[in-house]
Design a protein around this motif. Structure first.
Motif, PDB file in Angstrom:
ATOM      1  N   GLN A 178       0.790  -1.223   0.000  1.00 45.46           N
ATOM      2  CA  GLN A 178       0.000   0.000   0.000  1.00 45.46           C
ATOM      3  C   GLN A 178       0.830   1.284   0.000  1.00 45.46           C
ATOM      4  O   GLN A 178       0.267   2.388   0.102  1.00 45.46           O
ATOM      5  CB  GLN A 178      -0.955  -0.010   1.198  1.00 45.46           C
ATOM      6  N   CYS A 179       2.136   1.176  -0.118  1.00 41.19           N
ATOM      7  CA  CYS A 179       2.992   2.353  -0.207  1.00 41.19           C
ATOM      8  C   CYS A 179       3.785   2.298  -1.508  1.00 41.19           C
ATOM      9  O   CYS A 179       3.981   1.224  -2.082  1.00 41.19           O
ATOM     10  CB  CYS A 179       3.942   2.432   0.985  1.00 41.19           C
ATOM     11  N   ALA A 180       4.235   3.463  -1.958  1.00 42.99           N
ATOM     12  CA  ALA A 180       4.956   3.530  -3.227  1.00 42.99           C
ATOM     13  C   ALA A 180       6.409   3.932  -2.999  1.00 42.99           C
ATOM     14  O   ALA A 180       6.725   4.718  -2.105  1.00 42.99           O
ATOM     15  CB  ALA A 180       4.287   4.526  -4.164  1.00 42.99           C
ATOM     16  N   SER A 181       7.269   3.373  -3.835  1.00 45.01           N
ATOM     17  CA  SER A 181       8.688   3.745  -3.796  1.00 45.01           C
ATOM     18  C   SER A 181       9.147   4.032  -5.221  1.00 45.01           C
ATOM     19  O   SER A 181       8.473   3.668  -6.191  1.00 45.01           O
ATOM     20  CB  SER A 181       9.529   2.618  -3.194  1.00 45.01           C
ATOM     21  N   TRP A 192       8.204   3.819 -10.461  1.00 46.69           N
ATOM     22  CA  TRP A 192       7.539   3.599  -9.180  1.00 46.69           C
ATOM     23  C   TRP A 192       7.167   2.128  -9.032  1.00 46.69           C
ATOM     24  O   TRP A 192       6.872   1.428  -9.988  1.00 46.69           O
ATOM     25  CB  TRP A 192       6.275   4.432  -9.086  1.00 46.69           C
ATOM     26  N   ASN A 193       7.146   1.699  -7.772  1.00 43.09           N
ATOM     27  CA  ASN A 193       6.784   0.321  -7.450  1.00 43.09           C
ATOM     28  C   ASN A 193       5.966   0.324  -6.172  1.00 43.09           C
ATOM     29  O   ASN A 193       6.258   1.083  -5.242  1.00 43.09           O
ATOM     30  CB  ASN A 193       8.051  -0.519  -7.266  1.00 43.09           C
ATOM     31  N   ASP A 194       4.918  -0.510  -6.112  1.00 40.82           N
ATOM     32  CA  ASP A 194       4.182  -0.637  -4.856  1.00 40.82           C
ATOM     33  C   ASP A 194       4.935  -1.597  -3.941  1.00 40.82           C
ATOM     34  O   ASP A 194       5.436  -2.639  -4.376  1.00 40.82           O
ATOM     35  CB  ASP A 194       2.738  -1.105  -5.097  1.00 40.82           C
ATOM     36  N   VAL A 195       5.026  -1.222  -2.661  1.00 42.79           N
ATOM     37  CA  VAL A 195       5.809  -1.992  -1.680  1.00 42.79           C
ATOM     38  C   VAL A 195       5.055  -2.036  -0.364  1.00 42.79           C
ATOM     39  O   VAL A 195       4.120  -1.258  -0.131  1.00 42.79           O
ATOM     40  CB  VAL A 195       7.205  -1.353  -1.464  1.00 42.79           C
TER      41      VAL A 195
END
Length: 212
Positions: A178-181, A192-195
């Motif tokens: 639920q967070c993006a990096s 961007w990737n969801d992590v």
């Protein structure tokens, strides 16, 4: 004799009239100068007093600032600044963390410095940011999907528009992340990737430039 007396009396009246005129002129000029000086002093203390107070408050968070002149008029924003260890781009300042932490802790760290996790609004901003990053690390963004339903939200409530999405191909791909990096993946691309929010990563803080 009478005419001579009248002549002398007229001269005295003319002389006194000139004296009164110049006395009034000198007094008026003196008062105007005094008003100008008082106004200047008040303006100086109001402007630079506020600046000194603001600088004092800023120094409780940041040890030093890097500033450059933007204007010369008192009514203008005269200086725009970033903390000396931050990078400047557009109207913002950016800090690249040297430590890894959870998403929530990373945001708290940004807030303590008067900032928030980075919000990317354009391709130009993304290009600037990635130039400051190490390809070996992943960095938290101020972007999350709090309910895992695909409704991603920026930390500062900036609308999440499709034209400023820079996800890697096939991302995001897992509702529990639920967070993006932002991360570098071969062949040679940042995206961007969801992590998972409770994984430790580096982060990027953003704050608006400081105007003095």
């Amino acid at each position: 004799m009478v005419q001579e007396g009248h002549s002398q009396l007229g001269e005295k009246r003319a002389w006194w009239s000139q004296v009164r005129f110049w006395s009034v002129a000198v007094i008026s000029i003196t008062l105007l100068c005094a008003c100008f000086i008082v106004s200047s002093v008040v303006t100086y203390h109001f402007t630079y007093g506020k600046t000194s107070k603001k600088l004092s408050e800023l120094h409780t968070i940041h040890s030093s600032l890097t500033c450059f002149s933007e204007g010369t008029m008192v009514t203008e924003k005269v200086w725009e600044c970033c903390p000396s260890t931050w990078k400047s781009f557009g109207s913002s300042c950016y800090f690249i963390s040297t430590e890894e932490d959870f998403w929530s802790k990373s945001e708290e760290n940004c807030v303590r410095m008067g900032a928030h996790l980075v919000v990317i609004n354009s391709k130009a901003e993304q290009n600037f940011i990635v130039q400051q990053l190490n390809e070996s690390f992943s960095y938290f963004l101020g972007l999350m999907d709090p309910h895992g339903d695909g409704k991603w939200q920026w930390i500062d409530q900036t609308p999440f528009h499709a034209n400023v999405r820079f996800w890697h191909q096939n991302e995001p791909n897992f509702s529990a992340e639920q967070c993006a990096s932002i991360v570098f993946w071969n062949p040679g691309k940042w995206g961007w990737n969801d992590v998972f929010c409770d994984t430790k990563r580096k982060s990027i803080c953003e704050m608006k430039r400081i105007y003095l």
